[in-house]
Write an enzyme that holds these catalytic residues in place. Structure first.
Site, PDB file in Angstrom:
ATOM      1  N   TYR A 159       0.821  -1.202   0.000  1.00 13.00           N
ATOM      2  CA  TYR A 159       0.000   0.000   0.000  1.00 13.00           C
ATOM      3  C   TYR A 159       0.866   1.268   0.000  1.00 13.00           C
ATOM      4  O   TYR A 159       0.743   2.125   0.873  1.00 13.00           O
ATOM      5  CB  TYR A 159      -0.934   0.036   1.205  1.00 13.00           C
ATOM      6  CG  TYR A 159      -2.042  -0.981   1.218  1.00 13.00           C
ATOM      7  CD1 TYR A 159      -2.312  -1.811   0.139  1.00 13.00           C
ATOM      8  CD2 TYR A 159      -2.855  -1.120   2.338  1.00 13.00           C
ATOM      9  CE1 TYR A 159      -3.331  -2.742   0.173  1.00 13.00           C
ATOM     10  CE2 TYR A 159      -3.885  -2.042   2.380  1.00 13.00           C
ATOM     11  CZ  TYR A 159      -4.110  -2.855   1.296  1.00 13.00           C
ATOM     12  OH  TYR A 159      -5.131  -3.771   1.330  1.00 13.00           O
ATOM     13  N   HIS A 195      -0.970 -11.661   1.927  1.00 14.94           N
ATOM     14  CA  HIS A 195      -1.785 -10.756   1.115  1.00 14.94           C
ATOM     15  C   HIS A 195      -2.109 -11.368  -0.249  1.00 14.94           C
ATOM     16  O   HIS A 195      -1.224 -11.740  -0.997  1.00 14.94           O
ATOM     17  CB  HIS A 195      -1.033  -9.446   0.940  1.00 14.94           C
ATOM     18  CG  HIS A 195      -1.887  -8.300   0.527  1.00 14.94           C
ATOM     19  ND1 HIS A 195      -1.359  -7.057   0.301  1.00 14.94           N
ATOM     20  CD2 HIS A 195      -3.218  -8.174   0.319  1.00 14.94           C
ATOM     21  CE1 HIS A 195      -2.328  -6.213  -0.047  1.00 14.94           C
ATOM     22  NE2 HIS A 195      -3.465  -6.887  -0.036  1.00 14.94           N
ATOM     23  N   SER A 206      -5.534 -12.755   3.261  1.00 15.85           N
ATOM     24  CA  SER A 206      -6.557 -11.965   2.587  1.00 15.85           C
ATOM     25  C   SER A 206      -6.707 -12.524   1.181  1.00 15.85           C
ATOM     26  O   SER A 206      -5.777 -13.108   0.629  1.00 15.85           O
ATOM     27  CB  SER A 206      -6.184 -10.483   2.551  1.00 15.85           C
ATOM     28  OG  SER A 206      -5.079 -10.264   1.704  1.00 15.85           O
TER      29      SER A 206
END
Length: 177
Positions: free
Chosen positions: A38, A100, A139
């Site tokens: 991110y 992730h 995730s």
């Protein structure tokens, strides 16, 4: 992607600290989620946490901090990315760690190679054993078959499953391999 705090405008960082202060102190929000992918998020949050902790405004143990790092084909590359997250966040431990984007079957081997070969799961277990990670999850935006495959290992403490009412951009399960 910004690589150091000299590239972050001071008013932007001040705004982040003010938002965190208000969210945590005024509204009782205690779960902060970010990810290695991110942009400068981990770096900016790390500086903000350090400032809030040092001022005594917020206690580390009162927060549930989560970050996510994508698995890699190379366990060494995964470890390098994980270390970068710790460095950026400036934390001794992470409450919730998620692999992730477990969106495709190709990631299965990266996670669980077996046959005595080191994999990403082995790496994350080292960090958990050392007390640097409390809970391990993943995730995903992947198809149900992939999600179920990872859940059925019974290895994860949680799953962060994303649903998009317009359709998931990874629902096809396409990817490398």
């Amino acid at each position: 992607t910004l690589t150091n705090m000299n590239e972050v405008f001071s008013d932007c960082q001040d705004n982040l600290v003010a938002i965190l202060r208000r969210a945590i102190i005024d509204f009782g929000i205690n779960h902060i989620e970010t990810a290695r992918g991110y942009g400068s998020s981990e770096m900016q949050l790390g500086v903000a946490f350090k400032q809030l902790f040092a001022a005594g405004e917020v206690k580390r143990e009162d927060l549930i901090i989560q970050t996510k790092v994508a698995p890699e084909e190379s366990p060494d590359e995964f470890r390098k990315n994980l270390e970068k997250s710790f460095e950026m966040l400036q934390l001794d431990y992470i409450d919730l760690f998620a692999f992730h984007g477990l969106n495709g079957d190709w990631q299965w081997e990266w996670m669980f190679r077996g046959e005595g070969k080191e994999d990403c799961w082995d790496v994350i277990q080292e960090y958990k054993a050392a007390g640097k990670i409390k809970w391990i999850g993943f995730s995903t935006h992947g198809p149900t078959s992939v999600i179920n495959r990872f859940i059925e290992t019974d290895k994860f403490d949680y799953a962060n499953v994303h649903y998009h009412f317009c359709g998931s951009y990874t629902a096809s399960g396409d990817g490398p391999g």
